[in-house]
Motif scaffolding. Structure first.
Motif: not given
Length: 486
Positions: A67, A69, A77-78, A81-82, A85, A129, A263
């Motif tokens: 993870q 930026e 990517r945090d 987000a994971d 995704k 993301s 977001r």
């Protein structure tokens, strides 16, 4: 406004972006390779696209790249987000599995369809993301442009062409509203960075400008979700698109739209939550009422699923309106649950359809239990879960968002949700009724020899029954994504 110096990027700097790079690189390679594959060997295009999706899925599940930026915070990517995704890539892969035999049987399989789905998936991954308004808009447009092309991909079908035109016209309008809202937010804060906007909003005197910008952004998000009154495109697109394309539009993009809402609203204009949560609550109430009432009147199953989508988005918005860690975790869980249920619903339509016969009317399911008890049982699981009947997955996901709304002080909205859930049972139970209590109509549907499709649909439908047994780990997975929210 100060800007960070543009330092050269190294391979290590790009590692959080590795799943997206693999997917986009694979899509470009497949696009070129497909030019040299004959029509009778298109199975290779299909298999290679599935292999690329599988690789990206395992990269995300295993945390490959880590993870962090990228591009000075434009890409983040945090944990949230994971989670999103991983599910998005899984659902996109399922679309390819469901779509192969359907499209091949009708001589409509084109390599471009797999490539467009891959690019749309990449757009969704970028969207969830997004660390800036620019990245959010780029991801959204990559998803939207691919979706427009997919809906209109059946060029010999006038209904598909009409649906594609309506989708692109209304989608362009929604994108314009979203972009206008973003420009107002930028004008009030002087930054495109979402964390920067969050910090600036807390001390800004441009209250009216910020509220206007947030309102336009919410309108754009509501269109992508399919919330009332921005739902006009849903019934026509679902009905006009080929069943595998409708399956794709109804599943993964809804989770991506939730990611966009999180977001833009929480990470971006979070300090204004007292104002925009009321607007979200109004959209939720309108979606619950309009979606359920309109679904009752539908005889076409795809249109019924489209209007039921509007009502399900209303439930998802209950969690966002509730706010806080529990609200967003419940909304994410609902988005994942609904995407799985919708995939199964359209998968059943695909499994029962044949060349020259589309099982998209409710009367097509009459007497299904007498002809195919196993398929009738799978459809029963799907419809019961969509209706929110215990112990299916849909019941627990509804319960979570209702609890989140109550915790957020939206008791009136939770009560409306309960009433609309009861109303919604009617049109789902109608499908079950015609399968088990009506006499079969017409010639028996010939058997399908596609064992892969049968196994995938069986697993997809039965997950709706057994997933609640593993609900606590899944919910903890969602809650872990939002532990930073107070």
């Amino acid at each position: 406004m100060t800007t960070s110096p543009l330092l050269p990027l190294t391979t290590a700097d790009l590692s959080p972006l590795s799943p997206e790079l693999v997917l986009i690189g694979s899509a470009f390679a497949l696009l070129i390779l497909d030019l040299f594959i004959s029509d009778k060997n298109k199975i290779w295009t299909h298999l290679l696209s599935l292999a690329a999706m599988a690789v990206v899925f395992f990269m995300l599940a295993a945390g490959v790249g880590g993870q962090g930026e990228v591009f000075h915070g434009m890409f983040v990517r945090d944990n949230a987000a994971d989670v999103m995704k991983t599910v998005i890539v899984l659902l996109s892969g399922l679309t390819l599995v469901y779509g192969w035999s359907y499209l091949r049987q009708r001589n409509q399989y084109q390599g471009e369809i797999a490539v467009l789905i891959m690019f749309a998936t990449a757009g969704m991954m970028l969207l969830v993301s997004a660390g800036s308004l620019l990245m959010a808009y780029l991801g959204l447009e990559l998803l939207a442009l691919c979706s427009y092309a997919l809906v209109a991909s059946n060029r010999d079908n006038g209904l598909a062409a009409e649906a594609g035109m309506k989708y692109i016209v209304l989608g362009s309008l929604a994108s314009g509203l979203l972009l206008y809202g973003m420009s107002l937010i930028y004008g009030a804060t002087g930054t495109l960075s979402l964390p920067g906007i969050h910090a600036a909003v807390a001390h800004s005197d441009e209250t009216l400008l910020l509220l206007t910008g947030a309102t336009f952004m919410i309108a754009g998000v509501a269109f992508k979700l399919g919330a009332a009154p921005f739902h006009m495109w849903l019934p026509d697109v679902y009905q006009g698109a080929q069943a595998p394309i409708a399956l794709f539009i109804s599943s993964a993009p809804k989770l991506a739209a939730f990611g966009m809402a999180y977001r833009l609203l929480e990470v971006g204009v979070g300090p204004m939550s007292g104002q925009w949560q009321l607007l979200i609550a109004g959209l939720a109430a309108l979606s619950l009422v309009v979606g359920n009432l309109m679904a009752i009147a539908q005889a076409n199953l795809k249109r019924m699923l489209a209007y039921s989508t509007v009502s399900h988005i209303g439930f998802l918005l209950l969690g966002i309106a509730g706010g806080g860690e529990r609200g967003y975790a419940a909304a994410m869980f609902y988005a994942i649950s609904y995407a799985i249920m919708s995939t199964a619903a359209f998968g059943a339509i695909i499994a029962l359809s044949r060349k020259g016969f589309e099982a998209e009317n409710i009367e097509d399911f009459k007497g299904l239990n007498a002809r195919n008890p196993w398929m009738a049982g799978l459809v029963l699981c799907i419809m019961a879960s969509l209706a929110g009947i215990p112990p299916f997955l849909g019941f627990w996901s509804k319960l979570l968002v209702l609890g989140a709304a109550i915790d957020g002080g939206m008791v009136w909205l939770a009560l409306l949700g309960v009433i609309c859930a009861v109303i919604g049972c009617f049109y789902y139970l109608r499908v079950i009724k015609v399968m088990y209590f009506d006499e079969p109509v017409g010639e028996p549907i010939p058997g399908r020899n596609d064992r892969v499709l049968g196994v995938v649909l069986g697993v997809n439908a039965l997950v709706l029954l057994v997933a609640p047994l593993a609900m606590n780990p899944i919910l903890a997975w969602c809650q872990n994504a939002f532990t930073h929210i107070s």
